[in-house]
Design a protein around this motif. Structure first.
Motif, short mmCIF file in Angstrom:
data_model
loop_
_atom_site.label_atom_id
_atom_site.label_comp_id
_atom_site.label_asym_id
_atom_site.label_seq_id
_atom_site.Cartn_x
_atom_site.Cartn_y
_atom_site.Cartn_z
N HIS A 69 3.12 9.25 -9.03
CA HIS A 69 3.83 8.55 -10.10
C HIS A 69 3.21 8.86 -11.47
CE1 HIS A 69 4.86 5.06 -12.67
NE2 HIS A 69 6.05 5.23 -12.11
N GLU A 70 1.88 9.03 -11.50
CA GLU A 70 1.19 9.35 -12.75
C GLU A 70 1.02 10.86 -12.94
OE1 GLU A 70 0.59 7.21 -15.02
OE2 GLU A 70 1.10 5.46 -13.82
N TYR A 71 1.49 11.66 -11.99
CA TYR A 71 1.33 13.13 -12.01
C TYR A 71 -0.15 13.51 -11.91
CZ TYR A 71 6.18 12.89 -13.43
OH TYR A 71 7.52 12.61 -13.47
N TRP A 72 -0.92 12.74 -11.16
CA TRP A 72 -2.35 12.99 -10.98
C TRP A 72 -2.68 13.55 -9.60
CZ3 TRP A 72 -4.58 7.68 -13.00
CH2 TRP A 72 -4.37 7.59 -14.37
N GLN A 73 -1.68 13.90 -8.81
CA GLN A 73 -1.92 14.32 -7.43
C GLN A 73 -2.78 15.58 -7.32
OE1 GLN A 73 1.11 14.16 -8.88
NE2 GLN A 73 2.14 16.12 -8.62
N ASP A 74 -2.87 16.39 -8.36
CA ASP A 74 -3.66 17.62 -8.32
C ASP A 74 -5.03 17.47 -8.98
OD1 ASP A 74 -1.60 19.01 -7.00
OD2 ASP A 74 -0.61 19.45 -8.91
N SER A 75 -5.38 16.25 -9.37
CA SER A 75 -6.66 16.02 -10.03
C SER A 75 -7.82 16.19 -9.05
CB SER A 75 -6.70 14.62 -10.62
OG SER A 75 -7.98 14.35 -11.16
N ASN A 76 -8.92 16.70 -9.56
CA ASN A 76 -10.15 16.83 -8.75
C ASN A 76 -10.99 15.56 -8.82
OD1 ASN A 76 -9.62 19.48 -7.97
ND2 ASN A 76 -10.45 20.26 -9.88
N LEU A 107 -6.27 4.90 -5.59
CA LEU A 107 -4.82 4.96 -5.74
C LEU A 107 -4.22 5.66 -4.52
CD1 LEU A 107 -4.65 5.93 -9.48
CD2 LEU A 107 -3.45 4.01 -8.49
N THR A 108 -3.05 5.23 -4.11
CA THR A 108 -2.37 5.85 -2.99
C THR A 108 -1.77 7.20 -3.44
OG1 THR A 108 -0.23 4.87 -3.51
CG2 THR A 108 -1.71 3.59 -2.07
N LYS A 109 -1.37 8.00 -2.48
CA LYS A 109 -0.73 9.28 -2.79
C LYS A 109 0.50 9.06 -3.68
CE LYS A 109 1.39 13.30 -0.69
NZ LYS A 109 1.85 13.95 0.52
N ARG A 110 1.28 8.06 -3.34
CA ARG A 110 2.49 7.77 -4.12
C ARG A 110 2.15 7.36 -5.55
NH1 ARG A 110 7.50 4.10 -2.01
NH2 ARG A 110 8.89 4.63 -3.70
N GLU A 111 1.12 6.52 -5.70
CA GLU A 111 0.70 6.10 -7.04
C GLU A 111 0.18 7.28 -7.85
OE1 GLU A 111 -0.58 1.50 -5.99
OE2 GLU A 111 -2.02 3.13 -5.66
N LEU A 112 -0.58 8.17 -7.21
CA LEU A 112 -1.06 9.38 -7.89
C LEU A 112 0.11 10.24 -8.35
CD1 LEU A 112 -4.02 10.34 -5.55
CD2 LEU A 112 -4.20 9.61 -7.94
#
Length: 75
Positions: free
Chosen positions: A21-28, A14-19
């Motif tokens: 959008h799902e609020y997953w940008q901080d996932s490990n 997933l792209t940064k923007r897609e992450l």
């Protein structure tokens, strides 16, 4: 939505923007996306609430594979 008969054109992270959008940008955990020929994007979640990316498992013949934590076994 009808995805029967669609073809997979790409499997990618997933792209940064897609992450975001799902609020997953901080996932490990890495998040992978299956892109169909009509640009529908399918991606697994760890649960029904969408609390983070998950893994998608599959089987071809007697060989199992996973898309989610590694693409090495992806057929």
């Amino acid at each position: 939505m009808d995805i029967i008969g669609k073809r997979i054109k790409d499997i990618r992270k997933l792209t940064k923007r897609e992450l975001e959008h799902e609020y997953w940008q901080d996932s490990n955990h890495p998040a992978y996306c299956i892109v169909l020929d009509d640009n529908t994007k399918l991606y697994p979640s760890m649960d029904y609430e969408g609390n983070g990316p998950g893994a998608l498992f599959g089987r071809k013949g007697n060989k199992s594979f996973a898309i989610g934590y590694s693409l090495y076994d992806c057929v």
